[in-house]
Design a protein around this motif. Structure first.
Motif: not given
Length: 666
Positions: A421-439
């Motif tokens: 069959y044909y297929y396509y995906e509906v992608f997920r997305d996410g923004n992930f940020c550091s919590s151990t800054l500044p350095k």
């Protein structure tokens, strides 16, 4: 066949297309009447193995070389054979040394649309061309092709066909004043007059079975996928144990001019004719033609040509829907052609779809004109895999086809889904940020910060955003690391004398490279190495942002950084999705400096070889070798000590072969 080899590329089609065959007992009837004794008799007379009668006179056709007087007898021999089968053939005279022989049988339904079957009847010796009165048998090259066209003409003479068919016997394919002059003259004239040639099938030499391996080659192009599908259907019936090699866009024989003029073409030839010891040799005689090899190949071509001429094929074309983050409804467009296509009531064409392996639903077309149908698939949330296929039937329900191939069920069509069959995906997305800054960023020292993710799925796209404070950006090397996977240089000592990276985004799709930017580098920039190296890697794991200050005298700090991922679904869902066809993708990036990615797909378990060659055809790397399961594969290629220049990589898998070009820049 003239001794020429040109390495060409497969042109990527905008759409995928496929064909299916509608069973008609007349095809089997025609194929079952193929006569080896008749073919052998014709071959012996054509090649001067035995005498024949030309205009009632005993004649020996001792040569078919372009300047031999015997070549005129060969043309007359073909002409008389066609007459004996009930045709009214014609000589198409190009000049004093080039004459084609043409026979036409007019179609009952589509008289102005033609299928052409051809072969060249001239021959040659090499490396030294023959003199006009030298003997040149040419049984394989190309007596086999000529006698195959004659046999097809004999078998189809008494059958009413939907399309007009043309039997063509070309002159001057071999050495002479104008390579492929005969077929080119015909094809160019047809193009100039706007003739509707549905397809051209070329019979090149196919009587030598190299190493008794039952291997042969098919030359075709991206404009002729339909023909390839029909051929593959019949070869599975008439020669399932034969091994087939595809060459795309090569066109070494009389199919060349037809392909140039944008006609669909398919050329049949034995495997590796240039290693045939009889090739262009005085030993190319009838007794060296392997009829046990030749007859199944010819039967397959005759079945293809007959099925096309009877209008017993169905055709689909569709540009697959691309995976994306889009949650809105999507439009799937399909071209559907089949005789008696039903477009009314419950038997109208359908698109079936499901989401994340739920039950199939369907939609009928909201738009159709001529052979084009448009269907709307509803929107789905992120994280969804949508599978779909098309189905259609004729008005009586006697024939149903699905695309991809393999489904069944009539009134309504296609209720039993195909295996792929044909297929396509509906992608997920996410923004992930550091919590151990500044350095702090200190002289002659590396500062690293880690983001650890436990998300499931596989990376589609990666971007990195950051802000840091430093009084001389030219001292800094910025890198993204995924341990065990990749180290990506985002920026290497750019912005000498400038200060800070402020709201800087590294994105492969950016218009400007970081090397062209100026501090504080605010906005989007292409990194120095592509982030796409991480594509198809698992989302889960550690992502390390590393800043290295390579000089003394300046201090700074890493204020913040984030990684934004677009990602697709889990291993469990992807394992169920099997490619519907063999494919080899263009490497990315291209051109490249040190490393590039090469992707390929195999729809079934296959022996696979992926190799890299230089411009002289010398093998320089083996990237994949051995038996592999069906699926999608990605290979990283490091150019290592290879010099700058053009290289080619070739995939062979099962019956599939394809070549693509890549460029190394150092």
């Amino acid at each position: 066949m003239r001794k020429i080899f040109i390495l060409m590329l497969l042109l990527t089609a905008l759409s995928e297309a496929g064909a299916q065959v509608i069973y008609d007992a007349r095809v089997d009837s025609v194929v079952n009447r193929v006569s080896q004794p008749i073919i052998t008799k014709n071959l012996k007379e054509l090649t001067g193995d035995t005498v024949t009668f030309i205009s009632g006179i005993r004649t020996l056709i001792f040569s078919r070389y372009y300047n031999s007087p015997a070549k005129r007898w060969a043309a007359q021999f073909i002409y008389q054979k066609l007459q004996s089968y009930g045709y009214s053939p014609q000589f198409q005279t190009i000049d004093s040394l080039c004459t084609n022989v043409i026979a036409i049988k007019t179609g009952t339904k589509y008289p102005n649309q033609k299928y052409v079957l051809g072969a060249h009847y001239d021959n040659i010796l090499s490396p030294y061309p023959p003199l006009p009165y030298d003997t040149v048998y040419g049984a394989d090259d190309n007596g086999t092709g000529v006698c195959g066209v004659l046999e097809t003409a004999r078998l189809l003479a008494g059958i009413n066909l939907e399309y007009t068919i043309v039997f063509a016997f070309w002159d001057n394919e071999e050495d002479g004043p104008g390579l492929r002059q005969g077929s080119s003259s015909y094809s160019d004239s047809a193009k100039a007059h706007g003739d509707s040639i549905k397809a051209y099938l070329n019979l090149d030499m196919f009587g030598w079975n190299k190493n008794s391996a039952n291997q042969y080659t098919i030359e075709t192009d991206s404009n002729s996928v339909f023909l390839s599908d029909i051929y593959n259907h019949f070869r599975g019936i008439y020669m399932p144990a034969f091994r087939q090699y595809f060459y795309y866009e090569r066109n070494l024989s009389d199919n060349h001019s037809f392909a140039v003029n944008q006609y669909s073409t398919l050329d049949l030839c034995e495997d590796d004719p240039f290693s045939n010891p009889n090739f262009h040799n005085i030993t190319d005689i009838v007794s060296n033609v392997n009829m046990n090899y030749y007859i199944p190949l010819l039967k397959t071509v005759i079945a293809v040509f007959t099925s096309l001429s009877l209008d017993k094929t169905a055709f689909f074309s569709h540009k697959p829907i691309s995976s994306s983050s889009e949650t809105a409804p999507r439009i799937a467009t399909a071209v559907i052609r089949m005789p008696g296509l039903s477009i009314n009531g419950a038997s109208t064409p359908r698109l079936y779809f499901n989401d994340n392996n739920n039950a199939y639903s369907y939609r009928t077309a909201f738009y159709n004109h001529a052979d084009t149908f448009k269907f709307q698939i509803p929107g789905f949330p992120k994280g969804t895999t949508v599978k779909y296929y098309f189905a259609a039937q004729n008005e009586s329900g006697s024939f149903v086809c699905t695309y991809p191939i393999g489904g069944s069920g009539a009134n309504p069509p296609g209720t039993n889904p195909p295996p792929s069959y044909y297929y396509y995906e509906v992608f997920r997305d996410g923004n992930f940020c550091s919590s151990t800054l500044p350095k702090p960023i200190t002289d002659n020292h590396s500062t690293a910060d880690t983001i650890t993710l436990n998300e499931t799925g596989f990376i589609v796209k990666t971007t990195v955003s950051l802000s840091l404070i430093h009084s001389n950006d030219g001292d800094l090397i910025l890198q993204l690391l995924k341990p065990g996977i990749a180290t990506i240089n985002l920026s290497q000592r750019n912005g000498q004398g400038g200060q800070n990276y402020t709201n800087t985004i590294f994105d492969d799709a950016a218009a400007i490279s970081i090397t062209q930017g100026t501090p504080p580098f605010t906005g989007s920039f292409k990194p120095q190495n592509v982030l796409n190296y991480l594509a198809d890697e698992p989302v889960s794991g550690k992502y390390i942002f590393k800043v290295t200050d390579v000089a003394a005298g300046n201090q700074g700090s890493l204020a913040n950084w984030c990684i934004t991922l677009q990602y697709k679904h889990t291993v469990g869902v992807n394992e169920e999705i099997v490619p519907s066809k063999y494919s080899l993708s263009q490497n990315y990036p291209n051109p490249f400096n040190s490393a590039t990615r090469i992707s390929y797909s195999i729809p079934k378990n296959s022996d696979v070889n992926l190799k890299v060659y230089d411009m002289l055809g010398r093998e320089v790397r083996t990237l994949a070798s051995g038996y592999k399961s069906a699926g999608d594969y990605i290979v990283m290629f490091n150019s290592g000590d290879l010099s700058s220049g053009v290289y080619f990589y070739r995939l062979t898998a099962g019956e599939y072969s394809d070549i693509k070009r890549m460029v190394v820049i150092k």
